[in-house]
Design a protein around this motif. Structure first.
Motif, PDB file in Angstrom:
ATOM      1  N   UNK A   1      51.059  35.037  41.293  1.00  0.00           N
ATOM      2  CA  UNK A   1      51.237  33.864  40.446  1.00  0.00           C
ATOM      3  C   UNK A   1      52.717  33.525  40.284  1.00  0.00           C
ATOM      4  N   UNK A   2      53.554  34.554  40.152  1.00  0.00           N
ATOM      5  CA  UNK A   2      54.994  34.317  40.104  1.00  0.00           C
ATOM      6  C   UNK A   2      55.475  33.702  41.409  1.00  0.00           C
ATOM      7  N   UNK A   3      54.956  34.181  42.533  1.00  0.00           N
ATOM      8  CA  UNK A   3      55.342  33.642  43.829  1.00  0.00           C
ATOM      9  C   UNK A   3      54.907  32.187  43.978  1.00  0.00           C
TER      10      UNK A   3
ATOM     11  N   UNK B   1      40.733  43.388  26.317  1.00  0.00           N
ATOM     12  CA  UNK B   1      39.698  42.730  27.109  1.00  0.00           C
ATOM     13  C   UNK B   1      39.749  43.213  28.551  1.00  0.00           C
ATOM     14  N   UNK B   2      38.558  43.203  29.170  1.00  0.00           N
ATOM     15  CA  UNK B   2      38.459  43.465  30.600  1.00  0.00           C
ATOM     16  C   UNK B   2      38.786  42.185  31.384  1.00  0.00           C
ATOM     17  N   UNK B   3      38.960  42.329  32.700  1.00  0.00           N
ATOM     18  CA  UNK B   3      39.185  41.146  33.534  1.00  0.00           C
ATOM     19  C   UNK B   3      38.023  40.171  33.389  1.00  0.00           C
ATOM     20  N   UNK B   4      36.795  40.671  33.462  1.00  0.00           N
ATOM     21  CA  UNK B   4      35.631  39.775  33.408  1.00  0.00           C
ATOM     22  C   UNK B   4      35.480  39.099  32.042  1.00  0.00           C
ATOM     23  N   UNK B   5      36.172  39.600  31.026  1.00  0.00           N
ATOM     24  CA  UNK B   5      36.079  39.001  29.692  1.00  0.00           C
ATOM     25  C   UNK B   5      36.972  37.776  29.539  1.00  0.00           C
TER      26      UNK B   5
ATOM     27  N   UNK C   1      36.492  35.071  43.647  1.00  0.00           N
ATOM     28  CA  UNK C   1      37.662  34.216  43.427  1.00  0.00           C
ATOM     29  C   UNK C   1      38.119  34.255  41.981  1.00  0.00           C
ATOM     30  N   UNK C   2      37.168  34.186  41.048  1.00  0.00           N
ATOM     31  CA  UNK C   2      37.525  34.198  39.627  1.00  0.00           C
ATOM     32  C   UNK C   2      38.185  35.516  39.244  1.00  0.00           C
ATOM     33  N   UNK C   3      37.678  36.616  39.788  1.00  0.00           N
ATOM     34  CA  UNK C   3      38.275  37.916  39.506  1.00  0.00           C
ATOM     35  C   UNK C   3      39.689  37.995  40.063  1.00  0.00           C
ATOM     36  N   UNK C   4      39.862  37.565  41.313  1.00  0.00           N
ATOM     37  CA  UNK C   4      41.189  37.610  41.919  1.00  0.00           C
ATOM     38  C   UNK C   4      42.203  36.785  41.158  1.00  0.00           C
ATOM     39  N   UNK C   5      41.817  35.576  40.725  1.00  0.00           N
ATOM     40  CA  UNK C   5      42.762  34.734  39.990  1.00  0.00           C
ATOM     41  C   UNK C   5      43.018  35.271  38.591  1.00  0.00           C
ATOM     42  N   UNK C   6      41.992  35.845  37.952  1.00  0.00           N
ATOM     43  CA  UNK C   6      42.193  36.428  36.627  1.00  0.00           C
ATOM     44  C   UNK C   6      43.159  37.604  36.691  1.00  0.00           C
ATOM     45  N   UNK C   7      43.006  38.454  37.698  1.00  0.00           N
ATOM     46  CA  UNK C   7      43.942  39.572  37.856  1.00  0.00           C
ATOM     47  C   UNK C   7      45.347  39.048  38.151  1.00  0.00           C
ATOM     48  N   UNK C   8      45.447  37.959  38.918  1.00  0.00           N
ATOM     49  CA  UNK C   8      46.771  37.375  39.190  1.00  0.00           C
ATOM     50  C   UNK C   8      47.448  36.930  37.892  1.00  0.00           C
ATOM     51  N   UNK C   9      46.686  36.298  36.999  1.00  0.00           N
ATOM     52  CA  UNK C   9      47.255  35.863  35.716  1.00  0.00           C
ATOM     53  C   UNK C   9      47.629  37.064  34.853  1.00  0.00           C
TER      54      UNK C   9
ATOM     55  N   UNK D   1      43.599  22.712  41.890  1.00  0.00           N
ATOM     56  CA  UNK D   1      44.685  23.683  42.021  1.00  0.00           C
ATOM     57  C   UNK D   1      44.235  24.793  42.953  1.00  0.00           C
ATOM     58  N   UNK D   2      45.127  25.259  43.777  1.00  0.00           N
ATOM     59  CA  UNK D   2      44.796  26.280  44.766  1.00  0.00           C
ATOM     60  C   UNK D   2      44.502  27.613  44.097  1.00  0.00           C
ATOM     61  N   UNK D   3      43.559  28.335  44.661  1.00  0.00           N
ATOM     62  CA  UNK D   3      43.267  29.663  44.148  1.00  0.00           C
ATOM     63  C   UNK D   3      44.440  30.594  44.443  1.00  0.00           C
ATOM     64  N   UNK D   4      44.895  31.305  43.412  1.00  0.00           N
ATOM     65  CA  UNK D   4      45.968  32.288  43.547  1.00  0.00           C
ATOM     66  C   UNK D   4      45.389  33.612  43.081  1.00  0.00           C
ATOM     67  N   UNK D   5      45.214  34.544  43.987  1.00  0.00           N
ATOM     68  CA  UNK D   5      44.454  35.758  43.686  1.00  0.00           C
ATOM     69  C   UNK D   5      45.203  37.034  44.049  1.00  0.00           C
ATOM     70  N   UNK D   6      44.868  38.087  43.300  1.00  0.00           N
ATOM     71  CA  UNK D   6      45.227  39.454  43.675  1.00  0.00           C
ATOM     72  C   UNK D   6      44.034  40.043  44.415  1.00  0.00           C
ATOM     73  N   UNK D   7      44.311  40.776  45.494  1.00  0.00           N
ATOM     74  CA  UNK D   7      43.258  41.355  46.319  1.00  0.00           C
ATOM     75  C   UNK D   7      43.319  42.884  46.265  1.00  0.00           C
ATOM     76  N   UNK D   8      42.220  43.554  46.585  1.00  0.00           N
ATOM     77  CA  UNK D   8      42.198  45.019  46.489  1.00  0.00           C
ATOM     78  C   UNK D   8      43.250  45.723  47.331  1.00  0.00           C
ATOM     79  N   UNK D   9      43.705  45.088  48.418  1.00  0.00           N
ATOM     80  CA  UNK D   9      44.703  45.730  49.271  1.00  0.00           C
ATOM     81  C   UNK D   9      46.069  45.857  48.602  1.00  0.00           C
ATOM     82  N   UNK D  10      46.350  45.021  47.588  1.00  0.00           N
ATOM     83  CA  UNK D  10      47.632  45.078  46.877  1.00  0.00           C
ATOM     84  C   UNK D  10      47.374  44.792  45.395  1.00  0.00           C
TER      85      UNK D  10
END
Length: 362
Positions: free
Chosen positions: A242-244, A299-303, A323-331, A227-236
């Motif tokens: 994930x909805x998109x 929980x924190x993102x890293x948790x 990548x894991x952080x970006x996808x976790x924030x996306x979820x 599955x493709x990585x879907x991430x939130x980045x610091x710029x936004x």
């Protein structure tokens, strides 16, 4: 590119059909349809390849995606040109999206053959912006983003040392390009290809669909085995990609029939598009619900890494941690936008997420 693939709660995977017994060796091509060829470029990461495509055009070949800017990739392209039975030029270079494994050699190829880069506007402009970060210090907004996620001081220092590496794998883009748009019909040789734009994995990702040949060049929007990585980045930081991405899966199913041969950027060509789209969407919804249920306590993102990915993430693996952080924030942002969780900052400025109730997602 490294993919972070969430566990799937034992959801039964669909049976896909892979019509080709072999994949192309580096420097070689396989014809997947008359006038359409499959090439594979090496990547210096865990996901060790990207598929690129050649389409016979008037007086030459159009290509879709290019691979990273590495010596191995340049060598692979030179080998392909040397092995060609007919020395015909590239007429244009299409790029599905801005990630280095897709756009990395585009500038070199367009200059070598004096042809145009065809790309969506947001992908081109975002690529130019990120490539310009080379040599800069990591901005404070980015450091704050990862501190809120719960990164340690050592992880932050590692990020600062690596910041600006995006441009390292991208040959300088041409100063102009030919913009492509959603629903645009483009004549390539004797056939028409329609642009289908999706979002989530990247800002304005372009797939190419040829109705009369029943072919879909899917880029990273749909892949057969990962599955493709879907991430939130610091710029936004408040984005909801994930909805998109879920909306883009539904859009592909609506606009492209099930009987196409899918030509993806990674893994192998396959049939069974609709089953794969359904699986990806359902698996992601289950993952989001599992995440919500795990947030009875803050929980924190890293948790939430273990909940989402079935394992912890070693913070010394900087690329995977990012990548894991970006996808976790996306979820988590998806759940926030749904109103299913709350987010507060603790006294250290770290974000804590907690479920609102035991009710399921809307």
């Amino acid at each position: 590119m490294t993919e972070v693939t969430p566990p799937r709660d034992r959801l039964e995977k669909p049976t896909l059909v892979y019509p080709f017994e072999k994949v192309p060796e580096v420097g070689q091509v396989i014809e997947v349809a008359p006038g359409v060829v499959w090439m594979r470029m090496p990547l210096p990461i865990t996901l060790n390849h990207i598929n690129v495509w050649g389409i016979e055009d008037d007086n030459g070949w159009a290509i879709v995606d290019t691979g990273m800017q590495t010596e191995a990739n340049l060598s692979a392209w030179r080998q392909i040109f040397a092995n060609a039975t007919e020395q015909r030029p590239l007429t244009r270079v299409f790029v599905t999206h801005m990630h280095p494994d897709h756009v990395g050699i585009a500038g070199w190829l367009t200059r070598k053959f004096k042809c145009r880069l065809w790309m969506t506007r947001l992908e081109y402009l975002n690529c130019r912006v990120l490539a310009a970060d080379s040599g800069r210090q990591a901005p404070e907004d980015a450091l704050a983003f990862y501190r809120r996620a719960g990164w340690s001081g050592a992880a932050i220092e590692n990020y600062q040392a690596r910041f600006g590496n995006f441009g390292k794998y991208i040959h300088a883009l041409p100063e102009s390009y030919r913009r492509i748009k959603d629903c645009e019909r483009i004549q390539i040789g004797q056939h028409t290809w329609r642009v289908i734009v999706g979002t989530g994995h990247s800002p304005e990702h372009a797939c190419l669909y040829c109705e009369d040949r029943k072919l879909l060049i899917s880029g990273d929007q749909v892949l057969p085995r990962i599955s493709s990585n879907v991430s939130v980045h610091p710029t936004e930081p408040d984005a909801n990609p994930m909805q998109e991405w879920l909306a883009s899966l539904a859009k592909l199913k609506q606009e492209v029939p099930d009987d196409v041969l899918v030509l993806p950027s990674h893994n192998e060509c396959f049939r069974g598009l609709h089953a794969r789209l359904d699986y990806l969407a359902l698996a992601q919804v289950r993952t989001l619900e599992r995440l919500r249920q795990s947030l009875k306590q803050p929980k924190r993102v890293v948790d939430v890494f273990t909940t989402l990915f079935g394992r912890s993430i070693d913070e010394t693996d900087a690329g995977l941690l990012n990548l894991a952080t970006g996808e976790s924030v996306a979820c988590l942002n998806y759940l926030l936008h749904q109103g299913a969780v709350t987010r507060i900052l603790n006294e250290a400025g770290v974000a804590l997420y907690q479920a609102r109730s035991a009710e399921g997602l809307p």
